[in-house]
Design a protein around this motif. Sequence first.
Motif, PDB file in Angstrom:
ATOM      1  N   ILE A  79       1.328  -0.329  -3.912  1.00  0.00           N
ATOM      2  CA  ILE A  79       0.040  -0.979  -4.165  1.00  0.00           C
ATOM      3  C   ILE A  79      -0.790  -1.047  -2.883  1.00  0.00           C
ATOM      4  O   ILE A  79      -2.006  -0.855  -2.899  1.00  0.00           O
ATOM      5  N   ALA A  80      -0.117  -1.302  -1.733  1.00  0.00           N
ATOM      6  CA  ALA A  80      -0.848  -1.471  -0.474  1.00  0.00           C
ATOM      7  C   ALA A  80      -1.287  -0.145   0.137  1.00  0.00           C
ATOM      8  O   ALA A  80      -2.115  -0.118   1.047  1.00  0.00           O
ATOM      9  N   GLU A  81      -0.740   0.960  -0.356  1.00  0.00           N
ATOM     10  CA  GLU A  81      -0.971   2.244   0.295  1.00  0.00           C
ATOM     11  C   GLU A  81      -2.445   2.625   0.390  1.00  0.00           C
ATOM     12  O   GLU A  81      -2.869   3.281   1.342  1.00  0.00           O
ATOM     13  N   ARG A 109      -3.514  -1.995   7.576  1.00  0.00           N
ATOM     14  CA  ARG A 109      -2.631  -3.064   7.113  1.00  0.00           C
ATOM     15  C   ARG A 109      -2.786  -4.261   8.039  1.00  0.00           C
ATOM     16  O   ARG A 109      -2.724  -4.129   9.251  1.00  0.00           O
ATOM     17  N   ARG A 110      -2.978  -5.394   7.465  1.00  0.00           N
ATOM     18  CA  ARG A 110      -3.126  -6.607   8.259  1.00  0.00           C
ATOM     19  C   ARG A 110      -2.100  -7.614   7.762  1.00  0.00           C
ATOM     20  O   ARG A 110      -1.483  -7.421   6.719  1.00  0.00           O
ATOM     21  N   PRO A 111      -1.931  -8.686   8.481  1.00  0.00           N
ATOM     22  CA  PRO A 111      -0.983  -9.704   8.023  1.00  0.00           C
ATOM     23  C   PRO A 111      -1.285 -10.181   6.599  1.00  0.00           C
ATOM     24  O   PRO A 111      -0.372 -10.501   5.851  1.00  0.00           O
ATOM     25  N   GLU A 112      -2.590 -10.177   6.237  1.00  0.00           N
ATOM     26  CA  GLU A 112      -2.913 -10.695   4.907  1.00  0.00           C
ATOM     27  C   GLU A 112      -2.709  -9.671   3.783  1.00  0.00           C
ATOM     28  O   GLU A 112      -2.950  -9.973   2.622  1.00  0.00           O
ATOM     29  N   THR A 113      -2.280  -8.462   4.161  1.00  0.00           N
ATOM     30  CA  THR A 113      -2.048  -7.442   3.141  1.00  0.00           C
ATOM     31  C   THR A 113      -1.098  -7.939   2.065  1.00  0.00           C
ATOM     32  O   THR A 113      -1.307  -7.716   0.881  1.00  0.00           O
ATOM     33  N   LYS A 114      -0.075  -8.640   2.496  1.00  0.00           N
ATOM     34  CA  LYS A 114       0.924  -9.147   1.552  1.00  0.00           C
ATOM     35  C   LYS A 114       0.267 -10.060   0.509  1.00  0.00           C
ATOM     36  O   LYS A 114       0.600  -9.998  -0.678  1.00  0.00           O
ATOM     37  N   ASP A 115      -0.670 -10.873   0.982  1.00  0.00           N
ATOM     38  CA  ASP A 115      -1.377 -11.748   0.050  1.00  0.00           C
ATOM     39  C   ASP A 115      -2.208 -10.948  -0.937  1.00  0.00           C
ATOM     40  O   ASP A 115      -2.263 -11.265  -2.117  1.00  0.00           O
ATOM     41  N   ARG A 116      -2.856  -9.915  -0.408  1.00  0.00           N
ATOM     42  CA  ARG A 116      -3.704  -9.106  -1.296  1.00  0.00           C
ATOM     43  C   ARG A 116      -2.866  -8.380  -2.341  1.00  0.00           C
ATOM     44  O   ARG A 116      -3.277  -8.252  -3.494  1.00  0.00           O
ATOM     45  N   VAL A 117      -1.686  -7.909  -1.933  1.00  0.00           N
ATOM     46  CA  VAL A 117      -0.778  -7.274  -2.897  1.00  0.00           C
ATOM     47  C   VAL A 117      -0.376  -8.303  -3.948  1.00  0.00           C
ATOM     48  O   VAL A 117      -0.379  -8.027  -5.155  1.00  0.00           O
ATOM     49  N   PRO A 173       4.743 -10.777 -11.738  1.00  0.00           N
ATOM     50  CA  PRO A 173       5.114 -11.764 -10.732  1.00  0.00           C
ATOM     51  C   PRO A 173       5.006 -11.182  -9.322  1.00  0.00           C
ATOM     52  O   PRO A 173       5.210  -9.977  -9.126  1.00  0.00           O
ATOM     53  N   ARG A 174       4.714 -12.049  -8.345  1.00  0.00           N
ATOM     54  CA  ARG A 174       4.597 -11.576  -6.953  1.00  0.00           C
ATOM     55  C   ARG A 174       5.900 -10.934  -6.456  1.00  0.00           C
ATOM     56  O   ARG A 174       5.874 -10.068  -5.593  1.00  0.00           O
ATOM     57  N   THR A 175       7.019 -11.370  -7.042  1.00  0.00           N
ATOM     58  CA  THR A 175       8.321 -10.833  -6.623  1.00  0.00           C
ATOM     59  C   THR A 175       8.470  -9.349  -6.947  1.00  0.00           C
ATOM     60  O   THR A 175       9.362  -8.682  -6.417  1.00  0.00           O
ATOM     61  N   ALA A 176       7.593  -8.835  -7.822  1.00  0.00           N
ATOM     62  CA  ALA A 176       7.670  -7.415  -8.186  1.00  0.00           C
ATOM     63  C   ALA A 176       7.488  -6.520  -6.960  1.00  0.00           C
ATOM     64  O   ALA A 176       7.967  -5.386  -6.940  1.00  0.00           O
ATOM     65  N   ALA A 177       6.809  -7.030  -5.944  1.00  0.00           N
ATOM     66  CA  ALA A 177       6.481  -6.215  -4.766  1.00  0.00           C
ATOM     67  C   ALA A 177       7.715  -5.648  -4.074  1.00  0.00           C
ATOM     68  O   ALA A 177       7.657  -4.566  -3.484  1.00  0.00           O
ATOM     69  N   THR A 178       8.843  -6.334  -4.161  1.00  0.00           N
ATOM     70  CA  THR A 178      10.030  -5.872  -3.442  1.00  0.00           C
ATOM     71  C   THR A 178      10.892  -4.931  -4.278  1.00  0.00           C
ATOM     72  O   THR A 178      11.911  -4.448  -3.808  1.00  0.00           O
ATOM     73  N   LYS A 179      10.509  -4.702  -5.525  1.00  0.00           N
ATOM     74  CA  LYS A 179      11.329  -3.848  -6.387  1.00  0.00           C
ATOM     75  C   LYS A 179      10.828  -2.410  -6.378  1.00  0.00           C
ATOM     76  O   LYS A 179       9.792  -2.092  -5.799  1.00  0.00           O
ATOM     77  N   TYR A 180      11.581  -1.548  -7.061  1.00  0.00           N
ATOM     78  CA  TYR A 180      11.232  -0.136  -7.166  1.00  0.00           C
ATOM     79  C   TYR A 180      10.714   0.180  -8.570  1.00  0.00           C
ATOM     80  O   TYR A 180      11.070  -0.512  -9.522  1.00  0.00           O
ATOM     81  N   PRO A 181       9.910   1.263  -8.709  1.00  0.00           N
ATOM     82  CA  PRO A 181       9.316   1.582 -10.018  1.00  0.00           C
ATOM     83  C   PRO A 181      10.324   1.674 -11.168  1.00  0.00           C
ATOM     84  O   PRO A 181      10.028   1.257 -12.282  1.00  0.00           O
ATOM     85  N   HIS A 182      11.528   2.217 -10.906  1.00  0.00           N
ATOM     86  CA  HIS A 182      12.453   2.424 -12.025  1.00  0.00           C
ATOM     87  C   HIS A 182      12.923   1.121 -12.649  1.00  0.00           C
ATOM     88  O   HIS A 182      13.510   1.113 -13.717  1.00  0.00           O
ATOM     89  N   ALA A 188      -4.916   0.536  -8.147  1.00  0.00           N
ATOM     90  CA  ALA A 188      -6.301   1.002  -8.240  1.00  0.00           C
ATOM     91  C   ALA A 188      -7.287  -0.096  -7.853  1.00  0.00           C
ATOM     92  O   ALA A 188      -8.297   0.171  -7.216  1.00  0.00           O
ATOM     93  N   VAL A 189      -7.005  -1.348  -8.226  1.00  0.00           N
ATOM     94  CA  VAL A 189      -8.017  -2.392  -8.006  1.00  0.00           C
ATOM     95  C   VAL A 189      -7.942  -3.021  -6.623  1.00  0.00           C
ATOM     96  O   VAL A 189      -8.889  -3.675  -6.203  1.00  0.00           O
ATOM     97  N   ILE A 190      -6.834  -2.825  -5.900  1.00  0.00           N
ATOM     98  CA  ILE A 190      -6.687  -3.510  -4.608  1.00  0.00           C
ATOM     99  C   ILE A 190      -7.729  -3.026  -3.596  1.00  0.00           C
ATOM    100  O   ILE A 190      -8.124  -3.756  -2.696  1.00  0.00           O
TER     101      ILE A 190
END
Lengths: 261, 245
Positions: free
Chosen positions: B99-101, B106-114, B124-133, B148-150
């Motif tokens: 999503i962040a690509e 990349r800034r410290p707030e990137t994580k928040d934007r993701v 859920p925000r926890t999805a960020a640490t998982k893989y597509p499969h 697309a929207v980020i």
Amino acid sequence: MKILQIEDLMVYFGPQKRPLRAVDGVSFEIERNKVFGLVGESGSGKTLTALSIIKLIPEGAYFAGGRILFNEKDLLAAEDEYLRKLRGSKISIVFQDPASSLNPVFTVGYQIAEAILAHQDIGTPSAVELALEFLRKVHIADPKRVFHDYPHQLSGGTKQRISIAMALVNSPELVILDEPTTALDVTIQAQILDLLTEIREKEKLSMLFISHDFGIIARMCDEVGVMYKGNMVERGPTKQVLTSPKEPYTISLLESVKAFI
Amino acid sequence: MIMVKCDSLTKSFPVFKGYLKERAGEVTAVDNVSLQIERGEMFGLVGESGSGKTTLGKIILGILKPDSGNVELATGRLNVIFQDPYNSLDPKMRVGDIIAEGLVVRRPETKDRVGEALELVKLPRTAATKYPHQFSGGERQRIAIARAVITKPELIVCDEPVSSLDVTVQLQILNLLKGIQKESGITYLFISHDLRVIKYMCGRVAVMKAGRIVEENTTRSLYSTPAHPYTKLLLSSILSYDYSR
């Protein structure tokens, strides 16, 4: 009279202790000369139910219970040799994607003739004649040319007509159609459905028609079973199920579909 | 105000034939196409396979160069959502990185934007640490939408975004796209083979056949009074289960 009766069919995957119940106690019957529809979302178990009839379930899957009676003979208890003779003759199947169900390295004519000779001892010249006749039956414009074509030279719609011809050459009693028009454009889909309707009436066939599309089910099927997570949650005459569904799942599924129309 | 203005676009591809792949001619995928999309509009492009709708979308995105004609965009902020959420997400990347690509820096707030992007698509925000499969088809398409929207685009080209999904999931994704549009006023070019989806989403629609736009109208008029024979054929091919009609 019933051509097919499925009673409490269970097909599981994985460990015996905690199996994945892909088909979990499905029962339905198909009357002779009728079309029964299986409708449901992906993963609901509709294809696995259909493949069970000819015992073509994938590796890792096993029958955990139930009976499949074809003309009153239990197929799950039948010998392999009996099933081999049944497949492609008395029971045939048309798959979703004709591009992968036809063999790319043989001509269309060769493949149809091969299907005929596998079940009928009539000699090559007659098999070729019969193959051409069936190409005409599925309204291939130039059968003699298409006979010598390879699958990749033909359009998706023509390939699916050929799959249908192959399913018919050995005069089946039951034809299983697994999403036969899903890979096609809508205008081609309409043509294929017309063809199937025509053939069904001419050849007096019984059909098991799998689809995720209620429009197709309404158009093609006399009766329908709605599948959800390996169960058949609702079953009945198509019009009744689609106009006054009783089960919450069927109702919610139809609501989603309705939003588009 | 106009967001996209295409002026007599034409694009051909060479056709190769035989064992030696000799050039045997060419096929015109987009043939003298002009169209305008207003800002904030959901513009539908409908056609069957091979009609040139994806090629047109790619030209507008700048992925393909037209042979002739030109595209004027009122914005440089554009993005795309593809059909197949199984092939469009890198299986080796974590969802958060996918999503962040699109963010250049990349800034410290990137994580928040993701995290915000994930919340917007109702994951859920926890999805960020998982893989597509680890996600279903519908969830993956939500990830693609978050990606697309980020970048805060003003134009999104949606190329068959729900075609590989079950109908209940389709509806969820379409409603999500509608909701995003309502909130941010994004312009959509919505490409689909499915007239029902177009009708649900778009205010205006163009029908493509063999590289040309054969008819363009408001969705309502096109459906009630189709002018071109091909539009009529497409509409008559829609199967309804509605017995009352």
